[in-house]
Every structure is written in C-alpha cells, then in structure tokens.
Design an enzyme around this catalytic site. Sequence first.
Site, PDB file in Angstrom:
ATOM      1  N   ARG A 171      34.124  75.226  42.970  1.00 56.03           N
ATOM      2  CA  ARG A 171      34.674  75.633  41.809  1.00 56.03           C
ATOM      3  C   ARG A 171      33.742  76.982  41.534  1.00 56.03           C
ATOM      4  NH1 ARG A 171      38.536  72.658  43.096  1.00 56.03           N
ATOM      5  NH2 ARG A 171      40.298  72.656  42.046  1.00 56.03           N
TER       6      ARG A 171
ATOM      7  N   SER B   5      43.771  72.367  36.296  1.00 60.30           N
ATOM      8  CA  SER B   5      42.595  71.636  35.462  1.00 60.30           C
ATOM      9  C   SER B   5      41.600  72.528  34.622  1.00 60.30           C
ATOM     10  CB  SER B   5      41.445  71.029  36.878  1.00 60.30           C
ATOM     11  OG  SER B   5      42.202  70.491  37.191  1.00 60.30           O
TER      12      SER B   5
ATOM     13  N   GLU C  35      37.168  75.713  33.728  1.00 59.60           N
ATOM     14  CA  GLU C  35      37.105  76.103  34.323  1.00 59.60           C
ATOM     15  C   GLU C  35      37.781  76.971  34.620  1.00 59.60           C
ATOM     16  OE1 GLU C  35      39.084  73.904  38.309  1.00 59.60           O
ATOM     17  OE2 GLU C  35      40.024  75.220  37.932  1.00 59.60           O
TER      18      GLU C  35
HETATM   19  P1  FAD Z   1      43.813  85.217  37.599  1.00 52.02           P
HETATM   20  O1  FAD Z   1      44.023  84.199  36.771  1.00 52.02           O
HETATM   21  O2  FAD Z   1      44.329  86.063  37.102  1.00 52.02           O
HETATM   22  O3  FAD Z   1      41.970  85.045  37.146  1.00 52.02           O
HETATM   23  C1  FAD Z   1      41.412  84.236  37.603  1.00 52.02           C
HETATM   24  C2  FAD Z   1      39.861  84.706  37.848  1.00 52.02           C
HETATM   25  O4  FAD Z   1      39.857  85.685  38.894  1.00 52.02           O
HETATM   26  C3  FAD Z   1      39.961  85.441  36.927  1.00 52.02           C
HETATM   27  O5  FAD Z   1      37.567  85.574  36.889  1.00 52.02           O
HETATM   28  C4  FAD Z   1      40.339  87.436  37.507  1.00 52.02           C
HETATM   29  O6  FAD Z   1      38.835  88.133  37.104  1.00 52.02           O
HETATM   30  C5  FAD Z   1      38.896  87.044  38.731  1.00 52.02           C
HETATM   31  N1  FAD Z   1      40.363  87.915  39.856  1.00 52.02           N
HETATM   32  C6  FAD Z   1      41.855  87.600  40.224  1.00 52.02           C
HETATM   33  N2  FAD Z   1      42.011  88.557  41.020  1.00 52.02           N
HETATM   34  C7  FAD Z   1      40.980  89.480  41.411  1.00 52.02           C
HETATM   35  C8  FAD Z   1      40.586  89.397  42.526  1.00 52.02           C
HETATM   36  N3  FAD Z   1      40.828  90.817  43.236  1.00 52.02           N
HETATM   37  N4  FAD Z   1      39.224  90.420  42.716  1.00 52.02           N
HETATM   38  C9  FAD Z   1      38.551  89.918  41.773  1.00 52.02           C
HETATM   39  N5  FAD Z   1      38.301  88.938  40.866  1.00 52.02           N
HETATM   40  C10 FAD Z   1      39.884  88.566  40.872  1.00 52.02           C
HETATM   41  N6  FAD Z   1      42.930  76.012  41.281  1.00 52.02           N
HETATM   42  C11 FAD Z   1      42.310  75.152  42.361  1.00 52.02           C
HETATM   43  O7  FAD Z   1      41.248  75.810  42.846  1.00 52.02           O
HETATM   44  N7  FAD Z   1      42.994  74.015  42.655  1.00 52.02           N
HETATM   45  C12 FAD Z   1      43.880  73.392  42.171  1.00 52.02           C
HETATM   46  O8  FAD Z   1      44.514  72.489  42.590  1.00 52.02           O
HETATM   47  C13 FAD Z   1      45.104  74.448  41.403  1.00 52.02           C
HETATM   48  N8  FAD Z   1      46.790  74.069  40.606  1.00 52.02           N
HETATM   49  C14 FAD Z   1      46.294  74.370  39.849  1.00 52.02           C
HETATM   50  C15 FAD Z   1      47.784  74.521  38.877  1.00 52.02           C
HETATM   51  C16 FAD Z   1      48.418  74.930  38.056  1.00 52.02           C
HETATM   52  C17 FAD Z   1      49.761  74.090  37.923  1.00 52.02           C
HETATM   53  C18 FAD Z   1      47.956  76.167  37.920  1.00 52.02           C
HETATM   54  C19 FAD Z   1      48.548  77.460  36.968  1.00 52.02           C
HETATM   55  C20 FAD Z   1      46.472  76.771  37.938  1.00 52.02           C
HETATM   56  C21 FAD Z   1      46.052  75.869  39.206  1.00 52.02           C
HETATM   57  N9  FAD Z   1      44.812  75.856  39.283  1.00 52.02           N
HETATM   58  C22 FAD Z   1      44.590  75.226  41.055  1.00 52.02           C
HETATM   59  C23 FAD Z   1      43.959  77.182  39.398  1.00 52.02           C
HETATM   60  C24 FAD Z   1      44.728  78.617  39.658  1.00 52.02           C
HETATM   61  O9  FAD Z   1      45.852  78.540  40.206  1.00 52.02           O
HETATM   62  C25 FAD Z   1      43.569  79.547  40.912  1.00 52.02           C
HETATM   63  O10 FAD Z   1      41.487  79.554  39.856  1.00 52.02           O
HETATM   64  C26 FAD Z   1      44.057  80.716  41.405  1.00 52.02           C
HETATM   65  O11 FAD Z   1      42.885  81.479  41.995  1.00 52.02           O
HETATM   66  C27 FAD Z   1      43.743  81.418  40.007  1.00 52.02           C
HETATM   67  O12 FAD Z   1      45.079  83.132  41.165  1.00 52.02           O
HETATM   68  P2  FAD Z   1      45.397  84.207  39.484  1.00 52.02           P
HETATM   69  O13 FAD Z   1      45.543  85.197  40.891  1.00 52.02           O
HETATM   70  O14 FAD Z   1      46.119  83.622  39.418  1.00 52.02           O
HETATM   71  O15 FAD Z   1      43.742  84.591  39.724  1.00 52.02           O
HETATM   72  N1  EPU Z   2      42.814  60.357  35.976  1.00 51.52           N
HETATM   73  C1  EPU Z   2      43.034  59.790  34.709  1.00 51.52           C
HETATM   74  N2  EPU Z   2      44.383  59.964  34.269  1.00 51.52           N
HETATM   75  C2  EPU Z   2      44.789  61.146  34.488  1.00 51.52           C
HETATM   76  C3  EPU Z   2      44.829  61.709  36.021  1.00 51.52           C
HETATM   77  C4  EPU Z   2      43.819  61.281  36.192  1.00 51.52           C
HETATM   78  O1  EPU Z   2      42.278  58.857  34.569  1.00 51.52           O
HETATM   79  O2  EPU Z   2      45.421  61.634  33.654  1.00 51.52           O
HETATM   80  C5  EPU Z   2      42.131  60.155  36.951  1.00 51.52           C
HETATM   81  C6  EPU Z   2      41.842  59.111  38.307  1.00 51.52           C
HETATM   82  O3  EPU Z   2      40.805  57.798  38.303  1.00 51.52           O
HETATM   83  C7  EPU Z   2      42.126  59.593  38.920  1.00 51.52           C
HETATM   84  C8  EPU Z   2      41.158  60.632  39.452  1.00 51.52           C
HETATM   85  O4  EPU Z   2      41.151  61.068  37.649  1.00 51.52           O
HETATM   86  O5  EPU Z   2      42.301  59.292  40.268  1.00 51.52           O
HETATM   87  C9  EPU Z   2      41.436  62.147  40.134  1.00 51.52           C
HETATM   88  O6  EPU Z   2      42.834  62.568  39.503  1.00 51.52           O
HETATM   89  P1  EPU Z   2      43.268  63.222  40.280  1.00 51.52           P
HETATM   90  O7  EPU Z   2      43.977  62.967  42.275  1.00 51.52           O
HETATM   91  O8  EPU Z   2      44.505  63.881  40.120  1.00 51.52           O
HETATM   92  O9  EPU Z   2      42.064  64.920  40.675  1.00 51.52           O
HETATM   93  P2  EPU Z   2      41.293  66.080  39.307  1.00 51.52           P
HETATM   94  O10 EPU Z   2      39.900  65.715  40.244  1.00 51.52           O
HETATM   95  O11 EPU Z   2      42.123  65.455  38.227  1.00 51.52           O
HETATM   96  C10 EPU Z   2      40.998  67.837  40.894  1.00 51.52           C
HETATM   97  C11 EPU Z   2      40.963  69.804  40.771  1.00 51.52           C
HETATM   98  C12 EPU Z   2      42.966  70.056  40.704  1.00 51.52           C
HETATM   99  C13 EPU Z   2      43.259  69.711  42.730  1.00 51.52           C
HETATM  100  C14 EPU Z   2      43.244  67.502  42.895  1.00 51.52           C
HETATM  101  C15 EPU Z   2      43.934  67.681  43.868  1.00 51.52           C
HETATM  102  C16 EPU Z   2      38.901  69.343  39.531  1.00 51.52           C
HETATM  103  C17 EPU Z   2      38.987  70.417  38.429  1.00 51.52           C
HETATM  104  N3  EPU Z   2      40.167  69.730  39.881  1.00 51.52           N
HETATM  105  O12 EPU Z   2      41.765  67.213  40.127  1.00 51.52           O
HETATM  106  O13 EPU Z   2      42.527  71.287  40.454  1.00 51.52           O
HETATM  107  O14 EPU Z   2      44.766  69.952  42.469  1.00 51.52           O
HETATM  108  O15 EPU Z   2      41.970  67.338  42.253  1.00 51.52           O
HETATM  109  O16 EPU Z   2      42.337  67.754  44.587  1.00 51.52           O
HETATM  110  O17 EPU Z   2      38.616  69.927  40.150  1.00 51.52           O
HETATM  111  C18 EPU Z   2      42.602  73.146  39.235  1.00 51.52           C
HETATM  112  O18 EPU Z   2      40.954  73.225  39.994  1.00 51.52           O
HETATM  113  O19 EPU Z   2      43.038  73.672  38.243  1.00 51.52           O
HETATM  114  C19 EPU Z   2      43.159  71.534  39.631  1.00 51.52           C
HETATM  115  C20 EPU Z   2      44.303  71.567  39.560  1.00 51.52           C
END
Ligand code: FAD
Ligand code: EPU
Length: 350
Positions: free
Chosen positions: A171, A245, A342
């Site tokens: 991240r 997250s 994050e």
């Molecule tokens: P923004 O939110 O618009 O920006 C995020 C950051 O990037 C800011 O600092 C911004 O200034 C910068 N930025 C954006 N575009 C550019 C650019 N072109 N050049 C330079 N800087 C830039 N993230 C994960 O890693 N794994 C996940 O599984 C995951 N699951 C998600 C699930 C949900 C439901 C949601 C809402 C979010 C999730 N995220 C996850 C977080 C998010 O989707 C990612 O971080 C994504 O890459 C953000 O993209 P964005 O275009 O919306 O960026």
């Molecule tokens: N858990 C709980 N309570 C909950 C949810 C999860 O105790 O309500 C525990 C469970 O033991 C579970 C563990 O947490 O097994 C891990 O949960 P999960 O697999 O959902 O993964 P996470 O660590 O919570 C991370 C990323 C997600 C990504 C998933 C799948 C981070 C901060 N988050 O979540 O990324 O989608 O793994 O790889 O690393 C994001 O970055 O926005 C994001 C959604």
Amino acid sequence: MNTSVDGYRIIENARLDARNSFGVAARAPMLVEVTRAEALPELFAHAMPRGARPLILGGGSNILFAADPEGIVLALATQSIRRIGEIGEDTLVRAEAGAAWHDFVLWTLGHCLSGLENLALIPGTVGAAPIQNIGAYGVEVREHIHAVEAFDRSTGAFTRLAPDACAFAYRDSLFKQEPDRFVVTAVEFSLARAFTPRLHYAGLKEELAAMGITDAPRAPQVAEAVMRIRRRKLPDPAVLGNAGSFFKNPIVPASTAQALSLDHPDLPTYPSGDPTTSKLSAAWLIDRSGWKGRREGDAGIAPSHALVLVNHGTATGAQLLEVAHRVAADVEARFGIALQPEPRIVGARW
Ligand code: FAD
Ligand code: EPU
C-alpha cells in the site's frame, strides 16, 4: 463557469460529492479536467498560478475530504488502452490514467491476457493504481507494472519510471510518499499470454469450487470468483459510501506479533515479506474492539467488514474522520497497536 481549452477544461466552484466514494459533500474552487496529457507542461507553466500544487483526483475511491480542498483539483480524463509490444511470453499494454481500473482488467481478460484477474472490481482509475500499489487476493499491481509514465512537477518534464524507481511496497510507493509531485499519465503493464492461476489467498479455491470449478480455472473465472467474494464482503459505494479498507494492516516486529498471538491465539497474522516483521489483520483488531457494524449518526463501521468506514447518508468528512480516530484509539488501548489510515485525507492531519 466552465472554460474549454485545447487539452483541458476548467470548471470553477466544482462539486466533488459525486467524485468521492464516501459521497461526502465537498467543493473545489477550480477543477481542471485534462483531456490530453500533452497539455500538462503548458498548463503548469502558464495556465496555473506559479507554484500551484494541485490535488490530483482519480475516481475518488481512496480519499476522504475532511474539508474542502483549498486549491486546484486536477483530474485526468484520458482513457485509451493499447498493446505496445511483446517481451518473451508477455504482452505489454499501455493504459491512460483516466481509464477505469475494472474496465481495464476486463479489457485484458477479453484480450486473453492474464495477471490482473485477482485485482478485478477494485474501484478507481488506472492512474491511481501505482499510487498505493493496489493489491487484493494475493496479488499486487507492482508485479505487472512495466513502467509508469508521469509528468514530474519538480522538473516540468515528462518522465518514465521503471518499477525499481517507484519504491513499491505494501500500500505504498514513491508517488504516495511525494503526493502530487508526479501526475501519472499512463501505466504500462506486462501481462502473460499463458495463464498461471494464483489461488493461495484464503477462500479463493473454495469460491471457485462453489462455482463448480475444481480444476484448472481460466483467468475470467478467477476474476469472477474474486468479484463474488468482494460483492459479499465489501459494501458497494453507490449504496453505502466508503473507501474500501480505511486502515492498513499493521506491520509490526515479529516479536510483537508473537506476544499478541499468545494472548489471542485466533489473531490472524500474515508474512510481511521481511522475516523480522509480521502483518496483522486490522479488521480483526477492530472487530474485537467491538466496532463492527457500530454507527455514530451517519458515520460508522460496515456491518459486513470491520475495516470499512462507511457513510450511512449525510456524514461529513470530519465526522467520518472523528469515528476513525475513535476506532484507532480503542484498538490502541486494547492491543497497543497504532492503526494508520490507508486513504488520503484532505484538509486534516491523521
Ligand atoms: P483517488 O481516490 O482519486 O486518489 C487516491 C490517491 O491517488 C490520491 O492521493 C490521489 O492524489 C492520487 N492519484 C490519483 N490519480 C493520480 C494520478 N493520475 N497521478 C498521481 N496521483 C494520483 N484498494 C486496494 O489496493 N485493494 C482493494 O482491494 C481495494 N478495494 C476497494 C474497495 C472499495 C469498495 C473501495 C471504495 C476502494 C477500494 N480500494 C482498494 C481503494 C481504491 O479503490 C484504490 O486505492 C484505487 O486505486 C483508488 O483509485 P482512484 O482513482 O479512485 O484514486
Ligand atoms: N476479519 C475480521 N472481521 C471482519 C473482516 C475480517 O475479523 O469483519 C478478519 C478475518 O480473520 C479475515 C481477515 O480479517 O480472515 C482478513 O480479511 P479479508 O480477507 O477481508 O482481508 P483484509 O486484510 O481485511 C485486505 C485488503 C483489501 C483486499 C483484501 C483481499 C488491506 C488494508 N486491505 O483486507 O483491500 O481487498 O485484503 O486481498 O490490505 C483496500 O485496500 O481498500 C482493500 C479493500
């Protein structure tokens, strides 16, 4: 007032409510939408106030507006995707920053290219993918980045960074460490023509089995399994505002993780890539602190996942941040672990 110039358009007093996945009310004095990346040098040299440090906004899915941004907001609307070459068994694909991430993943799968299937359904843009080195289901995007193309505000010139120069980590990246210095304009990906599934993340094989696939899944089927798990666990921002997250999984000294595990044998710990440290589950820590599903007014923690801060309606960014601080304080008091957010927080310090 809106003004269109070749390569960009300016929207004054722009509403950002629909441009952030928390759905909080926010406004920018000026939003510049770039439709041609080649316009960036001229834009920074002449059209913006000297020294302007615009906030770069993608899809707004990893940003919390705790207050309105004070200055200019810059968004890239460029969206083209094309093959640019081949290296051995891999095909190189270049996608412009404004392309929607999930649509891009579907494009790669539609062209029989694999590597990004575990990253299906992550919201946001291609340009933001390298910023925090997006990751999910056992894959990080850095593994497939061939180069990041960017406009470097510090030199006023375009640059092309190889992955080694991007300081990618969990991240994290150079771009997150130096926010708004680089405007990412496009990302080049190296994608495999022959598919090797990555199914080690807990629950993935089981989900495929539930889909009736027990042997040799194809890449689109892995993407489908990931999407099914995600839809179950993570609230859809269109229904319940959130940024995925809200906290990173904390990386702590291995000795700290061992001591905590003695007291809490069911605490999930993961390898961090460095034998001296371990990654803990922030979701588990928050869950065990009693916050899962809790709500304070319209701000709260999702009932379906303890790591997701949610806006039930009209919470302000400041109210969401206040709840996040209380969650982190409770986790610290109970487990001695300091959670770090994050998403990017605009208008306040963590
Ligand atoms: P923004 O939110 O618009 O920006 C995020 C950051 O990037 C800011 O600092 C911004 O200034 C910068 N930025 C954006 N575009 C550019 C650019 N072109 N050049 C330079 N800087 C830039 N993230 C994960 O890693 N794994 C996940 O599984 C995951 N699951 C998600 C699930 C949900 C439901 C949601 C809402 C979010 C999730 N995220 C996850 C977080 C998010 O989707 C990612 O971080 C994504 O890459 C953000 O993209 P964005 O275009 O919306 O960026
Ligand atoms: N858990 C709980 N309570 C909950 C949810 C999860 O105790 O309500 C525990 C469970 O033991 C579970 C563990 O947490 O097994 C891990 O949960 P999960 O697999 O959902 O993964 P996470 O660590 O919570 C991370 C990323 C997600 C990504 C998933 C799948 C981070 C901060 N988050 O979540 O990324 O989608 O793994 O790889 O690393 C994001 O970055 O926005 C994001 C959604």
